[in-house]
Design a protein around this motif. Structure first.
Motif, PDB file in Angstrom:
ATOM      1  N   ILE A  79       0.836  -1.201   0.000  1.00 14.36           N
ATOM      2  CA  ILE A  79       0.000   0.000   0.000  1.00 14.36           C
ATOM      3  C   ILE A  79       0.874   1.255   0.000  1.00 14.36           C
ATOM      4  CG2 ILE A  79      -1.743   1.302   1.276  1.00 14.36           C
ATOM      5  CD1 ILE A  79      -2.833  -1.356   2.288  1.00 14.36           C
ATOM      6  N   ILE A  80       1.950   1.216   0.768  1.00 21.46           N
ATOM      7  CA  ILE A  80       2.875   2.355   0.799  1.00 21.46           C
ATOM      8  C   ILE A  80       3.389   2.667  -0.609  1.00 21.46           C
ATOM      9  CG2 ILE A  80       5.161   3.117   1.570  1.00 21.46           C
ATOM     10  CD1 ILE A  80       3.069   3.324   3.749  1.00 21.46           C
ATOM     11  N   ASP A  81       3.720   1.634  -1.369  1.00 25.18           N
ATOM     12  CA  ASP A  81       4.194   1.839  -2.756  1.00 25.18           C
ATOM     13  C   ASP A  81       3.123   2.532  -3.599  1.00 25.18           C
ATOM     14  OD1 ASP A  81       6.644   0.704  -2.243  1.00 25.18           O
ATOM     15  OD2 ASP A  81       6.087  -1.298  -2.964  1.00 25.18           O
ATOM     16  N   SER A  82       1.852   2.228  -3.318  1.00 27.17           N
ATOM     17  CA  SER A  82       0.758   2.848  -4.079  1.00 27.17           C
ATOM     18  C   SER A  82       0.570   4.314  -3.704  1.00 27.17           C
ATOM     19  CB  SER A  82      -0.553   2.088  -3.817  1.00 27.17           C
ATOM     20  OG  SER A  82      -0.451   0.747  -4.230  1.00 27.17           O
ATOM     21  N   LEU A  83       1.014   4.683  -2.497  1.00 29.20           N
ATOM     22  CA  LEU A  83       0.868   6.064  -2.040  1.00 29.20           C
ATOM     23  C   LEU A  83       1.987   6.967  -2.556  1.00 29.20           C
ATOM     24  CD1 LEU A  83      -0.090   5.516   1.732  1.00 29.20           C
ATOM     25  CD2 LEU A  83      -1.628   5.975  -0.180  1.00 29.20           C
ATOM     26  N   LYS A  84       3.119   6.374  -2.868  1.00 28.49           N
ATOM     27  CA  LYS A  84       4.285   7.171  -3.246  1.00 28.49           C
ATOM     28  C   LYS A  84       3.987   8.025  -4.479  1.00 28.49           C
ATOM     29  CE  LYS A  84       7.805   4.162  -1.210  1.00 28.49           C
ATOM     30  NZ  LYS A  84       8.893   3.191  -1.446  1.00 28.49           N
ATOM     31  N   GLY A  85       4.387   9.278  -4.379  1.00 26.74           N
ATOM     32  CA  GLY A  85       4.178  10.196  -5.501  1.00 26.74           C
ATOM     33  C   GLY A  85       2.826  10.860  -5.442  1.00 26.74           C
ATOM     34  N   GLU A  86       1.760  10.061  -5.450  1.00 22.96           N
ATOM     35  CA  GLU A  86       0.406  10.623  -5.493  1.00 22.96           C
ATOM     36  C   GLU A  86       0.056  11.380  -4.221  1.00 22.96           C
ATOM     37  OE1 GLU A  86      -4.211   9.291  -6.431  1.00 22.96           O
ATOM     38  OE2 GLU A  86      -2.615   7.783  -6.450  1.00 22.96           O
ATOM     39  N   LEU A  87       0.524  10.899  -3.078  1.00 22.60           N
ATOM     40  CA  LEU A  87       0.184  11.534  -1.804  1.00 22.60           C
ATOM     41  C   LEU A  87       0.706  12.963  -1.731  1.00 22.60           C
ATOM     42  CD1 LEU A  87      -1.157  11.234   0.937  1.00 22.60           C
ATOM     43  CD2 LEU A  87       0.927  10.160   1.805  1.00 22.60           C
ATOM     44  N   ASN A  88       1.819  13.242  -2.407  1.00 23.53           N
ATOM     45  CA  ASN A  88       2.393  14.588  -2.380  1.00 23.53           C
ATOM     46  C   ASN A  88       1.559  15.617  -3.122  1.00 23.53           C
ATOM     47  OD1 ASN A  88       4.839  14.963  -0.807  1.00 23.53           O
ATOM     48  ND2 ASN A  88       5.720  13.346  -2.072  1.00 23.53           N
ATOM     49  N   GLN A  89       0.500  15.180  -3.787  1.00 26.37           N
ATOM     50  CA  GLN A  89      -0.419  16.134  -4.422  1.00 26.37           C
ATOM     51  C   GLN A  89      -1.367  16.759  -3.403  1.00 26.37           C
ATOM     52  OE1 GLN A  89      -2.409  14.402  -7.876  1.00 26.37           O
ATOM     53  NE2 GLN A  89      -0.699  12.993  -8.176  1.00 26.37           N
ATOM     54  N   PHE A  90      -1.339  16.237  -2.182  1.00 23.29           N
ATOM     55  CA  PHE A  90      -2.259  16.685  -1.133  1.00 23.29           C
ATOM     56  C   PHE A  90      -1.503  17.444  -0.044  1.00 23.29           C
ATOM     57  CE2 PHE A  90      -4.270  13.235  -3.260  1.00 23.29           C
ATOM     58  CZ  PHE A  90      -5.638  13.410  -3.133  1.00 23.29           C
ATOM     59  N   THR A 136      -7.611  14.263  14.243  1.00 27.03           N
ATOM     60  CA  THR A 136      -8.337  14.402  12.985  1.00 27.03           C
ATOM     61  C   THR A 136      -7.328  14.760  11.905  1.00 27.03           C
ATOM     62  OG1 THR A 136     -10.457  15.042  13.971  1.00 27.03           O
ATOM     63  CG2 THR A 136     -10.056  15.740  11.705  1.00 27.03           C
ATOM     64  N   PHE A 137      -7.311  13.974  10.838  1.00 26.53           N
ATOM     65  CA  PHE A 137      -6.384  14.175   9.721  1.00 26.53           C
ATOM     66  C   PHE A 137      -7.199  14.648   8.515  1.00 26.53           C
ATOM     67  CE2 PHE A 137      -5.285  10.500  12.337  1.00 26.53           C
ATOM     68  CZ  PHE A 137      -3.977  10.736  12.724  1.00 26.53           C
ATOM     69  N   ILE A 138      -7.007  15.888   8.096  1.00 26.69           N
ATOM     70  CA  ILE A 138      -7.797  16.464   6.999  1.00 26.69           C
ATOM     71  C   ILE A 138      -6.929  16.568   5.743  1.00 26.69           C
ATOM     72  CG2 ILE A 138      -9.295  18.347   6.271  1.00 26.69           C
ATOM     73  CD1 ILE A 138      -9.577  19.160   9.186  1.00 26.69           C
ATOM     74  N   PHE A 139      -7.424  15.999   4.648  1.00 20.73           N
ATOM     75  CA  PHE A 139      -6.689  15.971   3.382  1.00 20.73           C
ATOM     76  C   PHE A 139      -7.267  17.008   2.428  1.00 20.73           C
ATOM     77  CE2 PHE A 139      -5.880  12.048   5.449  1.00 20.73           C
ATOM     78  CZ  PHE A 139      -4.659  11.587   5.004  1.00 20.73           C
ATOM     79  N   TYR A 140      -6.381  17.836   1.867  1.00 22.26           N
ATOM     80  CA  TYR A 140      -6.786  18.899   0.943  1.00 22.26           C
ATOM     81  C   TYR A 140      -6.111  18.707  -0.415  1.00 22.26           C
ATOM     82  CZ  TYR A 140      -8.216  21.516   5.149  1.00 22.26           C
ATOM     83  OH  TYR A 140      -8.799  21.905   6.323  1.00 22.26           O
ATOM     84  N   LYS A 141      -6.830  19.076  -1.456  1.00 20.59           N
ATOM     85  CA  LYS A 141      -6.243  19.122  -2.792  1.00 20.59           C
ATOM     86  C   LYS A 141      -6.700  20.417  -3.451  1.00 20.59           C
ATOM     87  CE  LYS A 141      -5.200  16.274  -6.825  1.00 20.59           C
ATOM     88  NZ  LYS A 141      -5.433  14.979  -7.500  1.00 20.59           N
ATOM     89  N   ASP A 142      -5.747  21.176  -3.932  1.00 20.26           N
ATOM     90  CA  ASP A 142      -6.032  22.489  -4.529  1.00 20.26           C
ATOM     91  C   ASP A 142      -6.825  23.371  -3.562  1.00 20.26           C
ATOM     92  OD1 ASP A 142      -4.773  21.671  -6.903  1.00 20.26           O
ATOM     93  OD2 ASP A 142      -6.631  20.760  -7.629  1.00 20.26           O
ATOM     94  N   GLY A 143      -6.483  23.269  -2.267  1.00 24.51           N
ATOM     95  CA  GLY A 143      -7.112  24.108  -1.252  1.00 24.51           C
ATOM     96  C   GLY A 143      -8.476  23.656  -0.788  1.00 24.51           C
ATOM     97  N   LYS A 144      -8.995  22.552  -1.325  1.00 25.28           N
ATOM     98  CA  LYS A 144     -10.323  22.067  -0.971  1.00 25.28           C
ATOM     99  C   LYS A 144     -10.222  20.765  -0.181  1.00 25.28           C
ATOM    100  CE  LYS A 144     -14.677  20.481  -3.030  1.00 25.28           C
ATOM    101  NZ  LYS A 144     -15.402  20.182  -4.289  1.00 25.28           N
TER     102      LYS A 144
END
Length: 298
Positions: free
Chosen positions: A67-78, A142-150
């Motif tokens: 799962i960690i491998d699947s998160l690499k790269g993409e998670l940094n968009q948040f 509480t962990f809040i995830f944002y993308k493009d400020g939303k």
């Protein structure tokens, strides 16, 4: 030239000092352990007395590497906002694990903002910098995830599965946070107001019954509202909760306690008496006796 250079160096040092001081502010409490408040970072969490639990839980947690491998790269968009309490057992368990998941995923920690909230009644689950305002922080962590400020989604208190699995589902847009009833009530209060909830209770009850697992979901939310000086909203939520769980004496005790805090003894007595109709409780009987005496004096 030397004078100018010296002034520049002093300015840089002053800026660094101010920046450093703005993080990891510690409050030392009488007869209990100190806590961190406001914006903090990993450096603050790896200092004592926090290091003992942070290091232990960080080291012990072994994330799923696939799962960690699947998160690499993409998670940094948040970008992520993390609200926690250094006094909170759930935070002590989940936050070190969360940091490890982020680190193993190659996530840039400068995209993470960590905020430590208070536990005292007057500032319950609040940050002195006001970062909590408008974000419905009713449980920590509480962990809040944002993308493009939303805001895209959030993990509340603990993961539904594991942190890395929950994060992967958030990234894929397939995640529903825990405590849906609180999110529903927060939306109603924010968009339509407490009067709407009062006027449409019968219509709303069936929707909430399918989403509310126990009385403590809305009860905790109401506590946060109450100590944030949103007392009217808190009382509306607690009243609504008595209709969701009419056979549990604790819902009536909860609302009675709020009226007790507001110096409204007659109303507090009314709700304490409702709890006694369900289960006898000598402590509550004593409180009614005390409040009756106060009310008679008034």
């Amino acid at each position: 030239m030397k004078i100018i250079l010296s002034l520049i160096i002093v300015s840089v040092i002053s800026t660094i000092t101010v920046y450093t001081q703005s993080f990891n502010h510690e409050i030392k409490l009488e007869q209990s352990s100190p806590i961190l408040l406001g914006k903090i970072n990993k450096l603050g969490l790896t200092n004592e007395p926090y290091h003992s639990w942070f290091s232990k839980n960080h080291t012990a947690y072994i994330p799923n590497e696939t799962i960690i491998d699947s998160l690499k790269g993409e998670l940094n968009q948040f970008t992520i906002k993390l609200f926690m309490g250094t006094w909170c057992g759930d935070s002590k368990r989940e936050v070190p694990r969360f940091y490890k998941v982020l680190e193993n995923s190659g996530y840039s920690l400068d995209r993470l903002t960590t905020i430590a909230v208070d536990r005292h009644k007057s500032t319950y689950k609040q940050s002195p910098g006001g970062e909590h305002e408008g974000l419905n922080i009713h449980r920590v962590p509480t962990f809040i995830f944002y993308k493009d400020g939303k805001e895209i989604s959030r993990i509340v208190e603990s993961p539904k599965n594991t942190l890395e699995k929950d994060i992967l589902r958030i990234l894929s847009g397939q995640y529903t946070p825990k405590y849906e009833s609180v999110d529903m009530m927060h939306t109603l209060l924010t968009q339509k107001g407490s009067s709407y909830v009062l006027e449409n209770t019968k219509e709303l009850l069936p929707k909430f019954k399918n989403k509310t697992e126990n009385l403590y979901e809305l009860n905790t939310f109401a506590n946060v509202l109450f100590y944030a000086n949103k007392k009217q909203e808190a009382l509306v939520v607690l009243e609504f909760n008595t209709l969701l769980f009419p056979e549990d004496p604790n819902v009536f005790i909860s609302i009675a306690n709020k009226y007790y805090d507001m110096n409204a003894p007659k109303t507090a007595i009314k709700y304490y008496q409702k709890s006694l109709k369900i289960t006898d409780n000598q402590e509550i009987r004593n409180k009614i006796k005390e409040l009756t005496s106060i009310s008679n004096q008034g």
